[in-house]
Design an enzyme around this catalytic site. Structure first.
Site, PDB file in Angstrom:
ATOM      1  N   ASP A  13      -1.531   0.621  -4.790  1.00  0.00           N
ATOM      2  CA  ASP A  13      -2.778   1.314  -5.114  1.00  0.00           C
ATOM      3  C   ASP A  13      -2.570   2.776  -5.495  1.00  0.00           C
ATOM      4  O   ASP A  13      -3.329   3.332  -6.274  1.00  0.00           O
ATOM      5  CB  ASP A  13      -3.754   1.188  -3.932  1.00  0.00           C
ATOM      6  CG  ASP A  13      -3.097   1.488  -2.587  1.00  0.00           C
ATOM      7  OD1 ASP A  13      -1.869   1.728  -2.541  1.00  0.00           O
ATOM      8  OD2 ASP A  13      -3.800   1.470  -1.564  1.00  0.00           O
ATOM      9  N   HIS A  14      -1.554   3.398  -4.928  1.00  0.00           N
ATOM     10  CA  HIS A  14      -1.349   4.837  -5.132  1.00  0.00           C
ATOM     11  C   HIS A  14      -0.003   5.248  -4.565  1.00  0.00           C
ATOM     12  O   HIS A  14       0.659   4.446  -3.898  1.00  0.00           O
ATOM     13  CB  HIS A  14      -2.465   5.639  -4.440  1.00  0.00           C
ATOM     14  CG  HIS A  14      -2.615   5.282  -2.984  1.00  0.00           C
ATOM     15  ND1 HIS A  14      -1.684   5.634  -2.035  1.00  0.00           N
ATOM     16  CD2 HIS A  14      -3.553   4.563  -2.329  1.00  0.00           C
ATOM     17  CE1 HIS A  14      -2.054   5.149  -0.865  1.00  0.00           C
ATOM     18  NE2 HIS A  14      -3.182   4.486  -1.009  1.00  0.00           N
TER      19      HIS A  14
ATOM     20  N   ASP B 150       2.378   2.803   3.150  1.00  0.00           N
ATOM     21  CA  ASP B 150       1.314   3.808   3.286  1.00  0.00           C
ATOM     22  C   ASP B 150       1.246   4.389   4.695  1.00  0.00           C
ATOM     23  O   ASP B 150       1.264   5.611   4.878  1.00  0.00           O
ATOM     24  CB  ASP B 150      -0.033   3.185   2.917  1.00  0.00           C
ATOM     25  CG  ASP B 150      -1.162   4.199   2.969  1.00  0.00           C
ATOM     26  OD1 ASP B 150      -1.226   5.056   2.067  1.00  0.00           O
ATOM     27  OD2 ASP B 150      -1.973   4.158   3.916  1.00  0.00           O
TER      28      ASP B 150
ATOM     29  N   ASP C 209       0.823  -1.208   0.000  1.00  0.00           N
ATOM     30  CA  ASP C 209       0.000   0.000   0.000  1.00  0.00           C
ATOM     31  C   ASP C 209       0.865   1.270   0.000  1.00  0.00           C
ATOM     32  O   ASP C 209       1.789   1.400   0.804  1.00  0.00           O
ATOM     33  CB  ASP C 209      -0.905  -0.026   1.243  1.00  0.00           C
ATOM     34  CG  ASP C 209      -2.067   0.945   1.139  1.00  0.00           C
ATOM     35  OD1 ASP C 209      -1.872   2.087   0.668  1.00  0.00           O
ATOM     36  OD2 ASP C 209      -3.177   0.564   1.546  1.00  0.00           O
TER      37      ASP C 209
ATOM     38  N   HIS D  12      -2.775  11.143  -0.004  1.00  0.00           N
ATOM     39  CA  HIS D  12      -3.021  10.761  -1.398  1.00  0.00           C
ATOM     40  C   HIS D  12      -4.514  10.829  -1.597  1.00  0.00           C
ATOM     41  O   HIS D  12      -5.258  11.023  -0.625  1.00  0.00           O
ATOM     42  CB  HIS D  12      -2.482   9.347  -1.645  1.00  0.00           C
ATOM     43  CG  HIS D  12      -3.010   8.338  -0.671  1.00  0.00           C
ATOM     44  ND1 HIS D  12      -4.198   7.659  -0.854  1.00  0.00           N
ATOM     45  CD2 HIS D  12      -2.540   7.947   0.551  1.00  0.00           C
ATOM     46  CE1 HIS D  12      -4.411   6.875   0.193  1.00  0.00           C
ATOM     47  NE2 HIS D  12      -3.433   7.033   1.080  1.00  0.00           N
TER      48      HIS D  12
ATOM     49  N   HIS E 299       2.001   8.342   5.524  1.00  0.00           N
ATOM     50  CA  HIS E 299       1.067   9.323   6.094  1.00  0.00           C
ATOM     51  C   HIS E 299       1.676   9.990   7.319  1.00  0.00           C
ATOM     52  O   HIS E 299       1.567  11.191   7.523  1.00  0.00           O
ATOM     53  CB  HIS E 299      -0.222   8.624   6.564  1.00  0.00           C
ATOM     54  CG  HIS E 299      -1.167   8.276   5.468  1.00  0.00           C
ATOM     55  ND1 HIS E 299      -1.764   9.223   4.685  1.00  0.00           N
ATOM     56  CD2 HIS E 299      -1.641   7.080   5.040  1.00  0.00           C
ATOM     57  CE1 HIS E 299      -2.576   8.634   3.809  1.00  0.00           C
ATOM     58  NE2 HIS E 299      -2.513   7.327   4.007  1.00  0.00           N
TER      59      HIS E 299
ATOM     60  N   THR F  69      -7.132   4.065  -1.284  1.00  0.00           N
ATOM     61  CA  THR F  69      -6.844   2.639  -1.141  1.00  0.00           C
ATOM     62  C   THR F  69      -7.959   1.707  -1.632  1.00  0.00           C
ATOM     63  O   THR F  69      -7.722   0.834  -2.467  1.00  0.00           O
ATOM     64  CB  THR F  69      -6.544   2.344   0.339  1.00  0.00           C
ATOM     65  OG1 THR F  69      -5.356   3.081   0.679  1.00  0.00           O
ATOM     66  CG2 THR F  69      -6.314   0.865   0.596  1.00  0.00           C
TER      67      THR F  69
HETATM   68 ZN    ZN Z   1      -3.271   5.789   2.721  1.00  0.00          ZN
END
Ligand code: ZN
Ligand code: NAG
Ligand code: NAG
Ligand code: NAG
Ligand code: NAG
Ligand code: NAG
Ligand code: NAG
Ligand code: NAG
Length: 451
Positions: free
Chosen positions: A238-239, A191, A36, A339, A195, A72
Site C-alpha cells: 500500500d505504501h 509496516d 503492508d 507514512h 513504524h 493503509t
Molecule cells: Zn502503517
C-alpha cells in the site's frame, strides 16, 4: 522457401496455436498479495531471493505511484477499485463524515460501518456478480458488508492469525470443488515493525528477510498445490515508510486552542474540523505556524492529490514535510517510522511484482500508477471494470502477447533473422515461442485484444 512463404507458414502455425496464446479459463486466476508497508527499495536492503525469483520469472515495476494520503486503508481500497481517495471515499484511516454524522477509526477498529465503503464497489463484488467466487484472507475491507455482500469466502480480521494459516485458507479456496478465481491475501508487516523501529534501523534487515521467507513459503505452497504455473500472482503493497524522530515534531497545542477544533486525523496529514465560527481563527493560527507543515483550506488542496471532492475531507488539512510528525502535544507517543506523506515522495512508494501465465518473464518496467492495477485485475479475470482512475493500456506491456484477432500484412522491410529464442525461461509454452518468432520473422501487425 521464399520469405513470403516462410512468413505465411509462421502465421498459419501461429493461428493454429492461437488458442494457447490467450489465457485458458483455468489460467484466469489471480492471487493478489499485499505486504503492508513494503517500501520499493527494501528489495535491495538485504538479500531477498524469493522476491528476486519472482522478478526473474515474472515482471517487476520499479516505481509505483500510490495515492494520497499514503495510508493503509485508502491505498488498499484503491488497489481493489482503481479510484482515488476522493472517489472511493476511504480518505483516511481515521475519518468523520459530517453528513452521516459518523466516525471511522482504524485505531479502534471501528471500520465496519458499510456506509463508509459504499461510494465504491470493490473488485470481489464485481467478480461475484460475473458468476465467479472470491476468497479473502484479511485484506482490508473484506470482512465488511459492502453493498449487501461479502467475499464468497473470507476471514474475520484478527492480526494474531499466522501467515501460514492465511495461506492455507487461500490454497484451500483455490483448490476446492468450486475454486475461486480471485484470492486476496494481506500481511501486516513490514509496516508494524517499520513504524516501531524506523525504516533506517539496521534491525529492519531481519524483518525484510522474514517477509522474503514468507513469500518463499507461499511459493512453495502454490507449487505443492499445482497452482504456481496456472495462477497469476501479484505482489504489492500500500505504501512505503520514512524515518521520523523526536527532533521533528510539530505540536498543535503550541499554536491552537484545543477548544476551537476537533482533530479527526493526525500525522502526517492532520485533518482539522474547526468548531462553529472558529474556521478563520484556526486557519490563521495554523497557516504559518511551522515551516515544515503546509496548511490548506480544503478548496486549496493541490489537484494532483485528487483529495478534495469528498465530504470526509475536513475543512482544513495540515501536511507535514517528509519525516516530520504532527501531534497534539508531546505527551502522545511517537513512532520512529511513518507514512501518509505526499505520494510524490519516493519513500512512500510500494513494490510491484507479478508472475504467472499472463505475465512476461524477466521483464522490468519503469513506472506505473497504483490505480492501474484495478483494470489489469479485471482484464485478467475477464470481468467488466467499473469506472475508475487507472489505465489498462499503461500496464499492458507487463502482459504476454495475446491472440491476434485479425492478422493483416503491412508494407514493411524484408524479414530478418533473429534468434527467436525465448531465452532462459522457467517454463515456455509453444504459443509464446511462436509469438516471439512471429515478431522476429514476420513483420505483421496484429490487433491486440486489450481494450
Ligand atoms: Zn502503517
Ligand atoms: C451527531 O451524533 C452525536 C452522537 O454521536 C449526537 O450527539 C449529535 O446530536 C449528532 N448531530 C446531529 C446533527 O445529528
Ligand atoms: C485470533 O486468533 C488467535 C490465534 O489463532 C486466537 O487465539 C484468538 O482467539 C482469535 N481472536 C478472536 C477474537 O477470534
Ligand atoms: C523543514 O523546513 C526547513 C525550513 O524551511 C527546510 O529547510 C527543510 O528542508 C524542511 N524539511 C523538509 C524535510 O522538507
Ligand atoms: C496532550 O494532549 C492530550 C490529548 O491528545 C491531552 O489529553 C493532554 O491533556 C495534553 N497534555 C497537555 C500537557 O496539554
Ligand atoms: C533478464 O534480463 C536481463 C536484462 O534485461 C538480462 O541481463 C538477464 O540475463 C535476464 N535473465 C534471464 C534469466 O533471462
Ligand atoms: C499516472 O497518472 C497520471 C495522471 O493520469 C499520468 O499523467 C501519468 O503518466 C501516469 N503515470 C504512469 C507511469 O503511467
Ligand atoms: C476518477 O474516476 C471517477 C469515476 O469514473 C470519476 O468520477 C472522476 O472524475 C475521476 N477523477 C479524475 C481526476 O479523473
Amino acid at each position: 522457401m521464399t520469405s513470403k512463404l516462410l512468413c505465411a507458414a509462421f502465421i498459419l502455425a501461429a493461428l493454429t496455436l492461437s488458442i494457447t496464446f490467450s489465457l485458458q479459463p483455468d489460467q484466469q486466476k489471480v492471487l493478489l498479495v499485499s505486504f503492508d508497508g513494503f517500501r520499493w527499495d527494501y528489495l535491495y536492503r538485504v538479500p531477498t531471493p524469493h522476491f528476486h525469483y519472482v522478478m526473474k520469472y515474472g515482471v517487476h515495476v520499479k516505481q509505483v505511484t500510490n495515492i494520497f494520503i499514503t495510508k493503509t486503508y485508502p491505498n488498499h481500497y484503491t488497489l481493489v477499485t482503481g479510484l482515488f481517495a476522493e472517489n472511493h471515499g476511504i480518505v483516511a484511516n481515521d475519518m468523520f463524515d459530517p453528513i452521516l454524522n459518523k466516525s471511522f477509526s482504524l485505531d479502534t477498529m471501528n471500520i465496519y460501518d458499510s456506509e463508509f465503503w459504499e461510494e465504491a464497489t470493490p473488485i470481489w463484488i464485481t467478480n461475484q456478480k460475473a458468476g465467479h467466487t472470491s476468497g479473502a484472507a484479511m485484506w482490508p475491507g473484506t470482512d465488511v458488508k459492502i453493498h449487501e455482500s461479502f467475499p464468497t469466502h473470507y476471514m474475520l480480521y484478527n492480526e494474531s492469525v499466522s501467515f501460514e494459516e492465511r495461506v492455507a485458507k487461500i490454497i484451500e479456496w483455490f483448490t476446492s470443488k468450486e475454486p475461486i478465481n480471485l484470492g486476496l491475501l494481506y500481511w501486516e508487516d513490514p509496516d508494524d515493525m517499520g513504524h516501531h523501529l524506523g525504516p533506517d534501523s539496521p534491525l529492519m534487515g531481519p524483518v525484510i528477510s522474514d517477509i522474503d521467507n514468507k513469500l518463499g513459503y507461499l511459493i512453495q505452497m502454490l507449487k505443492k498445490a499445482n497452482l504456481w504455473n496456472t495462477l497469476n500472482l501479484i505482489i504489492t503493497s500500500d505504501h512505503g515508510m520514512t524515518q521520523c524522530s523526536e527532533e521533528r515534531v510539530i505540536e498543535l497545542d503550541q499554536y491552537l486552542d484545543k477548544e476551537h477544533y476537533l482533530l479527526i486525523d493526525q500525522s502526517p496529514v492532520a485533518a482539522i474540523l474547526p468548531k462553529e465560527g472558529k474556521f478563520d481563527e484556526v486557519y490563521e493560527a495554523l497557516a504559518h505556524a511551522h515551516p515544515n507543515m503546509t496548511v490548506y483550506k480544503k478548496e486549496e488542496i493541490p489537484e494532483r492529490w485528487h483529495y478534495k471532492y469528498n465530504t470526509r475531507v475536513q475543512p482544513i488539512i495540515a501536511v507535514a514535510d517528509e519525516g516530520w510528525y504532527i501531534l497534539q502535544n508531546k505527551s502522545e507517543g511517537l513512532m520512529l517510522g511513518n507514512h501518509g506523506y505526499d505520494n510524490a515522495l519516493a519513500e512512500m512508494h510500494p513494490i510491484f511484482l507479478a508472475h504467472g501465465p499472463a505475465f512476461r518473464k524477466n521483464f522490468t518496467k519503469a513506472a506505473m500508477n497504483a490505480t492501474d492495477l484495478y483494470p489489469l485485475l479485471c482484464h485478467l479475470l475477464g470481468i467488466p471494470a467499473l469506472p475508475h482512475n487507472g489505465s489498462l493500456s499503461s500496464v499492458q506491456d507487463l502482459l504476454r502477447p495475446t491472440a491476434p484477432r485479425t492478422v493483416t500484412h503491412t508494407q514493411s522491410p524484408p524479414p530478418h533473422h533473429g534468434s527467436g529464442k525465448p531465452g532462459e525461461h522457467e517454463q515456455e509454452s509453444n504459443a509464446y515461442f511462436i509469438g516471439v518468432s512471429l515478431d522476429t520473422y514476420c513483420p505483421v501487425k496484429y490487433q491486440q485484444v486489450f481494450t
